[in-house]
Design a protein around this motif. Structure first.
Motif, PDB file in Angstrom:
ATOM      1  N   GLN A 113       0.832  -1.205   0.000  1.00 48.82           N
ATOM      2  CA  GLN A 113       0.000   0.000   0.000  1.00 48.82           C
ATOM      3  C   GLN A 113       0.862   1.249   0.000  1.00 48.82           C
ATOM      4  OE1 GLN A 113      -3.919  -1.836   2.233  1.00 48.82           O
ATOM      5  NE2 GLN A 113      -2.772  -0.321   3.347  1.00 48.82           N
ATOM      6  N   ASN A 114       1.926   1.238   0.766  1.00 53.93           N
ATOM      7  CA  ASN A 114       2.830   2.393   0.802  1.00 53.93           C
ATOM      8  C   ASN A 114       3.509   2.598  -0.547  1.00 53.93           C
ATOM      9  OD1 ASN A 114       2.392   3.276   3.433  1.00 53.93           O
ATOM     10  ND2 ASN A 114       3.895   1.866   4.273  1.00 53.93           N
ATOM     11  N   SER A 116       2.436   1.752  -3.439  1.00 55.48           N
ATOM     12  CA  SER A 116       1.511   2.022  -4.545  1.00 55.48           C
ATOM     13  C   SER A 116       1.370   3.509  -4.837  1.00 55.48           C
ATOM     14  CB  SER A 116       0.131   1.444  -4.236  1.00 55.48           C
ATOM     15  OG  SER A 116      -0.531   2.236  -3.252  1.00 55.48           O
ATOM     16  N   GLY A 117       1.502   4.316  -3.810  1.00 58.04           N
ATOM     17  CA  GLY A 117       1.295   5.749  -3.990  1.00 58.04           C
ATOM     18  C   GLY A 117      -0.180   6.114  -4.138  1.00 58.04           C
ATOM     19  N   ASP A 118      -1.055   5.143  -4.098  1.00 61.47           N
ATOM     20  CA  ASP A 118      -2.495   5.379  -4.209  1.00 61.47           C
ATOM     21  C   ASP A 118      -3.007   5.940  -2.888  1.00 61.47           C
ATOM     22  OD1 ASP A 118      -5.302   5.106  -4.135  1.00 61.47           O
ATOM     23  OD2 ASP A 118      -5.253   3.401  -5.514  1.00 61.47           O
ATOM     24  N   PRO A 119      -3.576   7.147  -2.908  1.00 64.33           N
ATOM     25  CA  PRO A 119      -4.019   7.777  -1.657  1.00 64.33           C
ATOM     26  C   PRO A 119      -5.096   6.959  -0.928  1.00 64.33           C
ATOM     27  CG  PRO A 119      -4.335   9.268  -3.533  1.00 64.33           C
ATOM     28  CD  PRO A 119      -3.766   8.011  -4.056  1.00 64.33           C
ATOM     29  N   ASP A 120      -5.953   6.254  -1.676  1.00 65.92           N
ATOM     30  CA  ASP A 120      -6.977   5.432  -1.020  1.00 65.92           C
ATOM     31  C   ASP A 120      -6.347   4.271  -0.249  1.00 65.92           C
ATOM     32  OD1 ASP A 120      -9.070   7.007  -1.946  1.00 65.92           O
ATOM     33  OD2 ASP A 120      -9.304   5.823  -3.789  1.00 65.92           O
ATOM     34  N   THR A 122      -3.094   4.115   0.826  1.00 67.66           N
ATOM     35  CA  THR A 122      -2.286   4.597   1.954  1.00 67.66           C
ATOM     36  C   THR A 122      -3.167   5.112   3.087  1.00 67.66           C
ATOM     37  OG1 THR A 122      -1.981   6.719   0.839  1.00 67.66           O
ATOM     38  CG2 THR A 122      -0.215   5.106   0.604  1.00 67.66           C
ATOM     39  N   ALA A 123      -4.375   5.552   2.772  1.00 71.22           N
ATOM     40  CA  ALA A 123      -5.308   5.981   3.815  1.00 71.22           C
ATOM     41  C   ALA A 123      -5.747   4.800   4.676  1.00 71.22           C
ATOM     42  CB  ALA A 123      -6.529   6.656   3.194  1.00 71.22           C
ATOM     43  N   ASN A 125      -3.796   2.480   5.660  1.00 74.96           N
ATOM     44  CA  ASN A 125      -2.669   2.002   6.452  1.00 74.96           C
ATOM     45  C   ASN A 125      -2.943   2.026   7.949  1.00 74.96           C
ATOM     46  OD1 ASN A 125      -1.167   1.432   4.229  1.00 74.96           O
ATOM     47  ND2 ASN A 125       0.177   3.210   4.391  1.00 74.96           N
TER      48      ASN A 125
END
Length: 160
Positions: A113-114, A116-120, A122-123, A125
């Motif tokens: 997830q980290n 990926s850079g995808d804000p959804d 990483t949110a 996490n």
């Protein structure tokens, strides 16, 4: 395990095999040991292995499998408190392994997830980290229980 040994076992020229040979055969065939020792295709059939003590009389294939694997809440019922205690201890060791594997899996999820850079992603996490902390606490509790039971080689899982 050589081909000659296997041929001798299959032909009946070699009737007795060592535990290590039995385990190697089961592993090579990718089957549980009980599949080689008991008629698991007929789980209610009586166990039919030569040279067993009278303690095995009347034990079904399913009961034998449960006894062999120390499966709780199964067809096999332990006869002594010490046997119940040993089964509980084995299940705690298994539970610790399951918790550790789940922690490893969640670490990979968190890293993915980290990365990926995808804000959804990483949110999410924070939720993954909360779950990891709960599992790490559970694993530490189980490890502590095992240590108190005398299993001194149990390592505490790493903290999140």
């Amino acid at each position: 395990m050589t081909e000659a040994i296997l041929e001798n076992i299959e032909s009946g020229r070699k009737a007795d095999i060592s535990v290590s040979q039995l385990l190697n055969i089961a592993r090579g065939l990718n089957v549980p040991v009980s599949m080689l020792l008991a008629p698991m295709g007929s789980p209610d059939s009586a166990l039919d292995l030569p040279n067993l003590s009278a303690d095995f009389d009347g034990m079904s294939a399913a009961e034998f499998d449960c006894w062999l694997s120390a499966t709780p809440a199964s067809a096999y019922r332990p006869r002594h408190a010490s046997e119940r205690s040993d089964i509980a201890l084995l299940n705690s060791v298994r539970e610790l392994g399951t918790l550790r594997r789940e922690l490893d899996r969640l670490r990979i999820v968190l890293e993915s997830q980290n990365a990926s850079g995808d804000p959804d992603l990483t949110a999410a996490n924070a939720d993954v980290e909360k779950r990891m902390n709960r599992i790490a606490k559970d694993a530490a509790d189980v490890a502590g229980l095992l240590a108190s039971a005398g299993l001194t080689d149990i390592e505490e899982p790493p903290r999140v």
